[in-house]
Design a protein around this motif. Structure first.
Motif, PDB file in Angstrom:
ATOM      1  N   LEU A  17      46.574  22.295  37.099  1.00  0.00           N
ATOM      2  CA  LEU A  17      47.569  23.278  37.525  1.00  0.00           C
ATOM      3  C   LEU A  17      48.867  22.597  37.937  1.00  0.00           C
ATOM      4  CD1 LEU A  17      45.043  25.177  37.574  1.00  0.00           C
ATOM      5  CD2 LEU A  17      46.084  26.291  39.550  1.00  0.00           C
ATOM      6  N   GLU A  21      52.679  23.169  36.664  1.00  0.00           N
ATOM      7  CA  GLU A  21      53.707  23.586  37.607  1.00  0.00           C
ATOM      8  C   GLU A  21      54.878  22.607  37.640  1.00  0.00           C
ATOM      9  OE1 GLU A  21      50.824  26.019  40.766  1.00  0.00           O
ATOM     10  OE2 GLU A  21      51.392  23.933  41.159  1.00  0.00           O
ATOM     11  N   GLU A  26      54.242  28.604  35.706  1.00  0.00           N
ATOM     12  CA  GLU A  26      53.271  29.125  36.658  1.00  0.00           C
ATOM     13  C   GLU A  26      51.862  28.898  36.114  1.00  0.00           C
ATOM     14  OE1 GLU A  26      53.704  33.115  38.149  1.00  0.00           O
ATOM     15  OE2 GLU A  26      55.878  33.082  37.800  1.00  0.00           O
ATOM     16  N   TYR A  28      47.490  29.493  37.413  1.00  0.00           N
ATOM     17  CA  TYR A  28      46.573  30.011  38.429  1.00  0.00           C
ATOM     18  C   TYR A  28      45.125  29.849  37.967  1.00  0.00           C
ATOM     19  CZ  TYR A  28      50.796  32.518  39.939  1.00  0.00           C
ATOM     20  OH  TYR A  28      52.082  32.845  40.337  1.00  0.00           O
ATOM     21  N   VAL A  30      41.757  31.838  37.610  1.00  0.00           N
ATOM     22  CA  VAL A  30      41.585  33.275  37.414  1.00  0.00           C
ATOM     23  C   VAL A  30      40.123  33.630  37.144  1.00  0.00           C
ATOM     24  CG1 VAL A  30      43.920  33.695  36.523  1.00  0.00           C
ATOM     25  CG2 VAL A  30      42.104  33.028  34.946  1.00  0.00           C
ATOM     26  N   SER A  50      48.166  30.633  32.551  1.00  0.00           N
ATOM     27  CA  SER A  50      49.477  30.017  32.762  1.00  0.00           C
ATOM     28  C   SER A  50      50.559  30.738  31.973  1.00  0.00           C
ATOM     29  CB  SER A  50      49.433  28.547  32.338  1.00  0.00           C
ATOM     30  OG  SER A  50      50.719  27.956  32.419  1.00  0.00           O
ATOM     31  N   LEU A 109      52.450  37.001  35.337  1.00  0.00           N
ATOM     32  CA  LEU A 109      51.046  37.080  35.738  1.00  0.00           C
ATOM     33  C   LEU A 109      50.574  38.523  35.845  1.00  0.00           C
ATOM     34  CD1 LEU A 109      48.397  35.797  36.821  1.00  0.00           C
ATOM     35  CD2 LEU A 109      49.411  35.933  39.105  1.00  0.00           C
ATOM     36  N   ALA A 124      43.527  36.176  41.141  1.00  0.00           N
ATOM     37  CA  ALA A 124      44.039  34.858  40.758  1.00  0.00           C
ATOM     38  C   ALA A 124      44.199  34.018  42.026  1.00  0.00           C
ATOM     39  CB  ALA A 124      45.370  34.991  40.026  1.00  0.00           C
ATOM     40  N   THR A 126      46.246  30.320  43.504  1.00  0.00           N
ATOM     41  CA  THR A 126      47.135  29.184  43.269  1.00  0.00           C
ATOM     42  C   THR A 126      46.388  27.874  43.488  1.00  0.00           C
ATOM     43  OG1 THR A 126      47.868  29.107  45.572  1.00  0.00           O
ATOM     44  CG2 THR A 126      49.105  30.549  44.070  1.00  0.00           C
TER      45      THR A 126
END
Length: 403
Positions: A17, A21, A26, A28, A30, A50, A109, A124, A126
């Motif tokens: 991730l 980033e 973005e 996450y 999920v 993403s 998202l 989701a 982070t």
């Protein structure tokens, strides 16, 4: 909501991730892994969504596999384990009730999560543990509710298998299906006929192994679902089967199938046809067909029957426990299985090579008949399993069964 201490499965995936980033995309965690973490259940596959499009994902990592690139999924292998990264997407119409006619990659998202099946699967998280909950999935998770994201009829029309998944999640998690979601399931159940048997089978097996499988099967009966899956189970008397599931659960798919067949009125031929319609594996068919007729009329005095089912003894015992068989009866069956003179034909004191060496017979049908007769005589305790006794018996048999 923020998770202060992430499970190790997520910690291991954090670098993936963070790489995305750092490239400006973005990303996450999920789906099911987030749900299971919140339920304190074992975490299996950690999936990532993403804003990065597939080619953009591939540029960020050295080792990738295009596992479903047409639908936006790339597997990243850079960090030891494989992590599937799927691009945020929206989906078009589903003319076959199974898969979208087309997908459109998006950067948002929210658009991605709103296409998911149930609110508890539309969560989701982070990289640092912040939960993103756009559809009140946390509340449903806390209340024990299966609720479709948005309009249930839309979700079930997109992919009819989601109806089986609703029943499966209810059985696995012990959750109630929200009233509007269940009403849509009842109305649209006929669309299950358009779904591949293999996909339905996976969900059905998971349902049967769920902690609340009895409730799941009862709903499948009440809501008419069983009219649209293989095997005409809607016509079966399932009351005893459901009562069994109320006090126990199958440990594996083969136990689930064997248990179901044991509670049916099918003969062995019909059992085999039933499992073939469900496209179960040859191994499952072989085991279930061996176990079910024995479990239906268990007889500890029939050594030959017990011998034939011996390779599947653990499945047999599991099925008997599910059927609420008395503990004393199961103990007697275990003892009878253990006490068999042999448990495998290879345990005979002679074999085909011995018969050839002793000039009793040559390879062919006669040898097969002789060995099978010897095997049964030993199993039933009519013939001691010693080479001398078996050879003498084989000579006698060969004289009465000339090739």
């Amino acid at each position: 909501m923020k998770i202060d201490k992430l499970p190790p499965e997520f910690v291991a995936a954090q670098p993936v991730l963070k790489r995305l980033e750092s490239a400006g995309f973005e990303a996450y965690f999920v789906g099911g892994s987030v749900r299971d973490m919140l339920l304190n259940k074992p975490i299996h596959d950690v999936d990532i969504a993403s804003a990065a499009f597939p080619q953009e994902v591939k540029k960020q990592f050295d080792k990738t596999v295009d596992t479903g690139i047409q639908h936006g999924t790339v597997m990243v292998l850079d960090h030891g384990l494989g992590y599937e990264i799927t691009t945020f997407r929206t989906e078009s119409t589903y003319t076959d009730f199974r898969r979208p006619d087309a997908v459109t990659f998006v950067r948002n998202l929210s658009e991605d999560l709103q296409r998911r099946d149930f609110t508890i699967n539309a969560l989701a998280m982070t990289a640092d543990g912040e939960i993103v909950d756009l559809f009140n999935g946390l509340a449903d998770l806390s209340a024990g509710i299966i609720r479709a994201v948005g309009e249930a009829e839309v979700r079930f029309t997109e992919d009819a298998l989601r109806m089986m998944r609703a029943l499966r999640f209810s059985a696995q998690l012990g959750f109630d299906i929200e009233s509007a979601t269940r009403a849509a399931l009842q109305r649209l159940a006929p669309n299950l006929e358009k779904i591949a048997v293999e996909r339905i089978r996976v969900e059905w097996e998971k349902l049967l192994m769920g902690q609340q499988a009895a409730t799941g099967v009862a709903m499948a009966v009440e809501d008419g679902v069983l009219r649209y899956v293989p095997g005409e189970m809607a016509q079966w008397p399932l009351a005893d089967f459901i009562q069994d599931l109320a006090v126990g659960q199958a440990a594996s798919p083969v136990v689930a199938w064997a248990h179901l067949l044991t509670r049916s009125s099918l003969d062995e031929t019909a059992m085999q046809q039933f499992l073939r319609r469900w496209k179960t594996s040859r191994e499952v068919i072989k085991a279930a067909i061996a176990v079910a007729p024995v479990a239906q009329a268990i007889d500890t005095s029939d050594q030959w029957v017990l011998y034939q089912v011996y390779p599947f003894k653990d499945i047999l015992l599991d099925v008997l426990r599910l059927m609420r068989t008395e503990a004393a009866v199961i103990t007697n069956i275990q003892a009878a299985l253990t006490a068999l003179p042999i448990h495998d034909v290879r345990a005979l004191a002679i074999d085909g090579g011995t018969l050839i060496a002793q000039k009793i017979c040559q390879p062919g049908p006669q040898m097969g008949r002789i060995l099978k007769t010897i095997e049964r005589a030993v199993v039933e305790g009519r013939l001691p399993n010693t080479a001398s006794n078996l050879l003498a018996f084989a000579k006698e048999l060969s004289q009465h069964d000339p090739s």
